[in-house]
Design a protein around this motif. Structure first.
Motif, PDB file in Angstrom:
ATOM      1  N   VAL A 152      -0.789   6.392   8.908  1.00 33.06           N
ATOM      2  CA  VAL A 152      -0.485   5.861   7.579  1.00 33.06           C
ATOM      3  C   VAL A 152      -0.523   6.993   6.565  1.00 33.06           C
ATOM      4  O   VAL A 152      -1.520   7.713   6.464  1.00 33.06           O
ATOM      5  CB  VAL A 152      -1.494   4.758   7.174  1.00 33.06           C
ATOM      6  N   GLU A 153       0.542   7.154   5.819  1.00 29.59           N
ATOM      7  CA  GLU A 153       0.607   8.212   4.820  1.00 29.59           C
ATOM      8  C   GLU A 153       0.519   7.632   3.419  1.00 29.59           C
ATOM      9  O   GLU A 153       1.010   6.543   3.143  1.00 29.59           O
ATOM     10  CB  GLU A 153       1.910   9.000   4.970  1.00 29.59           C
ATOM     11  N   ARG A 154      -0.125   8.399   2.525  1.00 28.03           N
ATOM     12  CA  ARG A 154      -0.199   7.999   1.119  1.00 28.03           C
ATOM     13  C   ARG A 154       0.701   8.892   0.272  1.00 28.03           C
ATOM     14  O   ARG A 154       0.864  10.077   0.568  1.00 28.03           O
ATOM     15  CB  ARG A 154      -1.636   8.134   0.602  1.00 28.03           C
TER      16      ARG A 154
ATOM     17  N   LYS B 211      -8.925  -4.718  -4.272  1.00 24.74           N
ATOM     18  CA  LYS B 211      -8.221  -5.443  -3.217  1.00 24.74           C
ATOM     19  C   LYS B 211      -8.614  -4.893  -1.848  1.00 24.74           C
ATOM     20  O   LYS B 211      -8.885  -3.692  -1.687  1.00 24.74           O
ATOM     21  CB  LYS B 211      -6.704  -5.329  -3.402  1.00 24.74           C
ATOM     22  N   GLU B 212      -8.648  -5.784  -0.878  1.00 25.44           N
ATOM     23  CA  GLU B 212      -8.940  -5.368   0.493  1.00 25.44           C
ATOM     24  C   GLU B 212      -7.760  -4.579   1.050  1.00 25.44           C
ATOM     25  O   GLU B 212      -6.594  -4.844   0.722  1.00 25.44           O
ATOM     26  CB  GLU B 212      -9.214  -6.576   1.377  1.00 25.44           C
ATOM     27  N   LEU B 213      -8.066  -3.616   1.898  1.00 25.76           N
ATOM     28  CA  LEU B 213      -7.026  -2.783   2.507  1.00 25.76           C
ATOM     29  C   LEU B 213      -6.280  -3.554   3.602  1.00 25.76           C
ATOM     30  O   LEU B 213      -6.863  -4.430   4.245  1.00 25.76           O
ATOM     31  CB  LEU B 213      -7.653  -1.522   3.093  1.00 25.76           C
ATOM     32  N   PRO B 214      -5.031  -3.185   3.861  1.00 25.88           N
ATOM     33  CA  PRO B 214      -4.254  -3.887   4.891  1.00 25.88           C
ATOM     34  C   PRO B 214      -4.493  -3.344   6.297  1.00 25.88           C
ATOM     35  O   PRO B 214      -3.734  -3.632   7.214  1.00 25.88           O
ATOM     36  CB  PRO B 214      -2.805  -3.632   4.445  1.00 25.88           C
ATOM     37  N   PHE B 215      -5.546  -2.544   6.454  1.00 26.41           N
ATOM     38  CA  PHE B 215      -5.884  -1.982   7.763  1.00 26.41           C
ATOM     39  C   PHE B 215      -7.393  -1.766   7.807  1.00 26.41           C
ATOM     40  O   PHE B 215      -8.075  -1.841   6.781  1.00 26.41           O
ATOM     41  CB  PHE B 215      -5.147  -0.665   8.004  1.00 26.41           C
ATOM     42  N   GLN B 216      -7.916  -1.514   8.986  1.00 27.05           N
ATOM     43  CA  GLN B 216      -9.359  -1.387   9.171  1.00 27.05           C
ATOM     44  C   GLN B 216      -9.804   0.068   9.054  1.00 27.05           C
ATOM     45  O   GLN B 216      -9.235   0.950   9.692  1.00 27.05           O
ATOM     46  CB  GLN B 216      -9.771  -1.923  10.544  1.00 27.05           C
ATOM     47  N   ILE B 217     -10.806   0.312   8.232  1.00 28.68           N
ATOM     48  CA  ILE B 217     -11.522   1.587   8.206  1.00 28.68           C
ATOM     49  C   ILE B 217     -12.982   1.253   8.485  1.00 28.68           C
ATOM     50  O   ILE B 217     -13.549   0.351   7.859  1.00 28.68           O
ATOM     51  CB  ILE B 217     -11.384   2.303   6.853  1.00 28.68           C
ATOM     52  N   SER B 218     -13.579   1.943   9.417  1.00 24.14           N
ATOM     53  CA  SER B 218     -14.948   1.628   9.841  1.00 24.14           C
ATOM     54  C   SER B 218     -15.910   1.625   8.654  1.00 24.14           C
ATOM     55  O   SER B 218     -15.815   2.456   7.745  1.00 24.14           O
ATOM     56  CB  SER B 218     -15.434   2.647  10.875  1.00 24.14           C
ATOM     57  N   ARG B 219     -16.822   0.670   8.682  1.00 23.41           N
ATOM     58  CA  ARG B 219     -17.890   0.659   7.684  1.00 23.41           C
ATOM     59  C   ARG B 219     -18.760   1.899   7.852  1.00 23.41           C
ATOM     60  O   ARG B 219     -18.770   2.532   8.912  1.00 23.41           O
ATOM     61  CB  ARG B 219     -18.742  -0.604   7.838  1.00 23.41           C
ATOM     62  N   PHE B 220     -19.511   2.240   6.820  1.00 28.02           N
ATOM     63  CA  PHE B 220     -20.360   3.425   6.900  1.00 28.02           C
ATOM     64  C   PHE B 220     -21.704   3.129   6.244  1.00 28.02           C
ATOM     65  O   PHE B 220     -21.825   2.240   5.393  1.00 28.02           O
ATOM     66  CB  PHE B 220     -19.686   4.626   6.235  1.00 28.02           C
ATOM     67  N   ASP B 221     -22.725   3.872   6.678  1.00 35.12           N
ATOM     68  CA  ASP B 221     -24.080   3.699   6.152  1.00 35.12           C
ATOM     69  C   ASP B 221     -24.311   4.605   4.948  1.00 35.12           C
ATOM     70  O   ASP B 221     -23.882   5.764   4.935  1.00 35.12           O
ATOM     71  CB  ASP B 221     -25.123   4.039   7.218  1.00 35.12           C
TER      72      ASP B 221
ATOM     73  N   PHE C  98       0.832  -1.205   0.000  1.00 32.73           N
ATOM     74  CA  PHE C  98       0.000   0.000   0.000  1.00 32.73           C
ATOM     75  C   PHE C  98       0.869   1.258   0.000  1.00 32.73           C
ATOM     76  O   PHE C  98       0.618   2.211  -0.733  1.00 32.73           O
ATOM     77  CB  PHE C  98      -0.923  -0.002   1.218  1.00 32.73           C
ATOM     78  N   ARG C  99       1.899   1.264   0.814  1.00 30.35           N
ATOM     79  CA  ARG C  99       2.779   2.438   0.925  1.00 30.35           C
ATOM     80  C   ARG C  99       3.542   2.694  -0.376  1.00 30.35           C
ATOM     81  O   ARG C  99       3.879   3.840  -0.682  1.00 30.35           O
ATOM     82  CB  ARG C  99       3.768   2.249   2.078  1.00 30.35           C
ATOM     83  N   ARG C 100       3.807   1.648  -1.137  1.00 28.20           N
ATOM     84  CA  ARG C 100       4.572   1.823  -2.380  1.00 28.20           C
ATOM     85  C   ARG C 100       3.735   2.420  -3.512  1.00 28.20           C
ATOM     86  O   ARG C 100       4.286   2.920  -4.499  1.00 28.20           O
ATOM     87  CB  ARG C 100       5.136   0.463  -2.842  1.00 28.20           C
ATOM     88  N   LEU C 101       2.419   2.345  -3.373  1.00 26.84           N
ATOM     89  CA  LEU C 101       1.536   2.840  -4.428  1.00 26.84           C
ATOM     90  C   LEU C 101       1.482   4.371  -4.442  1.00 26.84           C
ATOM     91  O   LEU C 101       1.651   5.028  -3.409  1.00 26.84           O
ATOM     92  CB  LEU C 101       0.120   2.304  -4.224  1.00 26.84           C
ATOM     93  N   ARG C 102       1.230   4.902  -5.633  1.00 25.70           N
ATOM     94  CA  ARG C 102       0.901   6.321  -5.754  1.00 25.70           C
ATOM     95  C   ARG C 102      -0.624   6.431  -5.857  1.00 25.70           C
ATOM     96  O   ARG C 102      -1.261   5.634  -6.551  1.00 25.70           O
ATOM     97  CB  ARG C 102       1.585   6.934  -6.979  1.00 25.70           C
TER      98      ARG C 102
END
Length: 309
Positions: free
Chosen positions: A214-216, A258-268, A188-192
Motif C-alpha cells: 500500500v502506497e501513500r 476513522k478506522e483504517l481499511p487494513f490491519q496494522i498490528s497493535r503495539f504496547d 485512503f489511496r486518494r488522500l494526501r
C-alpha cells in the motif's frame, strides 16, 4: 588515585554529560575556575587529559568514556544507598527527575503528569528528555534518565511495565471524512498524507504498508506530532497516528478519526526504568506517580496496573 574523592567524581560526571565547564559550574552553583581546578586535579591523578576542547564542547577521551561508565554507576549506587536510609517526602523534596518522552508522549502524557506533580510535589523539578530511540537503554542503564515512556521495545537491563495497548487510526479534516467509521482502501489511496519521521519510534506504519504493497501520496514529512492538529485543520492532509492521540486531537480540532481499511498490528506503550535491587524511595514514588497520572489521562485504565513494580 587513593585521594580521588566523591566530589571530583561528581564533577567529572557532569563535565562528561554537559560537555561544558560553564554548565557544570552552574549545575553545582560554583565558579568555573573551581571546576577547572577540579579537572586539573583529575587529570593529574588519572594521568589522562580526560577532555579536549572541540567544536561541540569538551570531548571525552577514550579513557574518560571508560571511566564514566564506572563512575556514573558507582555514584548512582552510593546515592541510592544514602536515599534508602533517609526519608523521602514529596511535599517538601527539591529533587530533580528525568523522564524520557517522545514528542507524541509529551502531547499524550505530560499534562496529566505535570498536574499531579504540581499537586503532590510542588518543589520537585521534572526534566523532559527528548526521545532518542537508540540512546534510551544506555541512558536508563547509566541512570541519566529515571524513566521513559515509549512504544519501542527497549532491550537491555531496563525494567518494563506495559501500560496500554494501542492501535493506529487515520485522522483527517472533517470535510474529507465522508460517511461511516471506516474508510475504504480507495478513499485512503486518494488522500494526501503527512508522515512522521521514524526516529520518533513509530516505524510500524511504514513497515506494515510496505508489506501490504500500500502506497501513500505523501505531501509533508515532519518530526513532531504536536504540530499535526493545526496542519490537518487547515489543509487537505491526513495522518496515521495512535488512537489515544487521535482522540485528543478530535476533541479540540475540526478533524475526524476513522478506522483504517487494513490491519496494522497493535503495539504496547510501556514504562521503563533502571533495573536495580536498590531502588530508592524517591524513584519508587516517581514511578507510582507516573502510573497514577496515566490512569488520570485514561491511558492506563485497569486499577491493578497501577503498580509498576
Amino acid at each position: 588515585m587513593a585521594n580521588l574523592d566523591l566530589r571530583l567524581i561528581r564533577i567529572f560526571n557532569l563535565i562528561y554529560e554537559t560537555k561544558s565547564l560553564t554548565r557544570t559550574a552552574s549545575a553545582l552553583s560554583v565558579t568555573q575556575p573551581s571546576v577547572s581546578y577540579a579537572l586539573s586535579q583529575l587529570r593529574r591523578q588519572l594521568a589522562d587529559p580526560l577532555f579536549v576542547r572541540g567544536p561541540e564542547g569538551m570531548v571525552p577521551t577514550s579513557r574518560a568514556t571508560e571511566l564514566f561508565k564506572v563512575f556514573k554507576r558507582s555514584v548512582n549506587e552510593i546515592d541510592l544507598v544514602v536515599e534508602s536510609i533517609t526519608s523521602f517526602d514529596p511535599a517538601t523534596s527539591r529533587q530533580v527527575f528525568q523522564l524520557c518522552l517522545s514528542d507524541l508522549g509529551e502531547v499524550a502524557f505530560l499534562p496529566a503528569i505535570v498536574n499531579r506533580l504540581m499537586s503532590e510535589a510542588p518543589g520537585i523539578t521534572l526534566e523532559v528528555v527528548p526521545m532518542q530511540v537508540d540512546q534510551v537503554p544506555e541512558w536508563l542503564d547509566r541512570g541519566e534518565v529515571d524513566a521513559a515512556i515509549a512504544s519501542v521495545d527497549f532491550s537491555g537491563k531496563a525494567r518494563r511495565k506495559v501500560i496500554s495497548q494501542e492501535r493506529y487510526v487515520c485522522v483527517l479534516p472533517a470535510r474529507l471524512a465522508g460517511t461511516g467509521s471506516t474508510m475504504t482502501l480507495e478513499e485512503f489511496r486518494r488522500l494526501r498524507h503527512v508522515v512522521i519521521d521514524q526516529s520518533t519510534g513509530h516505524s510500524q506504519v511504514d513497515a506494515a504498508l510496505s508489506a501490504m504493497g500500500v502506497e501513500r501520496d505523501v505531501s509533508l514529512r515532519i518530526h513532531h506530532f504536536s504540530v499535526l492538529p493545526g496542519v490537518l485543520a487547515n489543509s487537505d492532509l491526513a495522518v496515521i497516528v495512535p488512537s489515544h492521540v487521535a482522540n485528543l486531537f478530535g476533541g479540540s480540532w475540526p478533524v475526524v478519526v476513522k478506522e483504517l481499511p487494513f490491519q496494522i498490528s497493535r503495539f504496547d506503550v510501556s514504562l521503563y526504568w533502571q533495573d536495580t535491587s536498590n531502588r530508592s524511595a524517591a524513584l519508587s514514588w516517581f514511578l507510582d506517580l507516573l502510573t497514577r497520572s496515566l490512569i488520570e489521562a485514561e491511558v492506563l485504565t485497569t486499577p491493578g496496573d497501577a503498580d509498576p513494580v
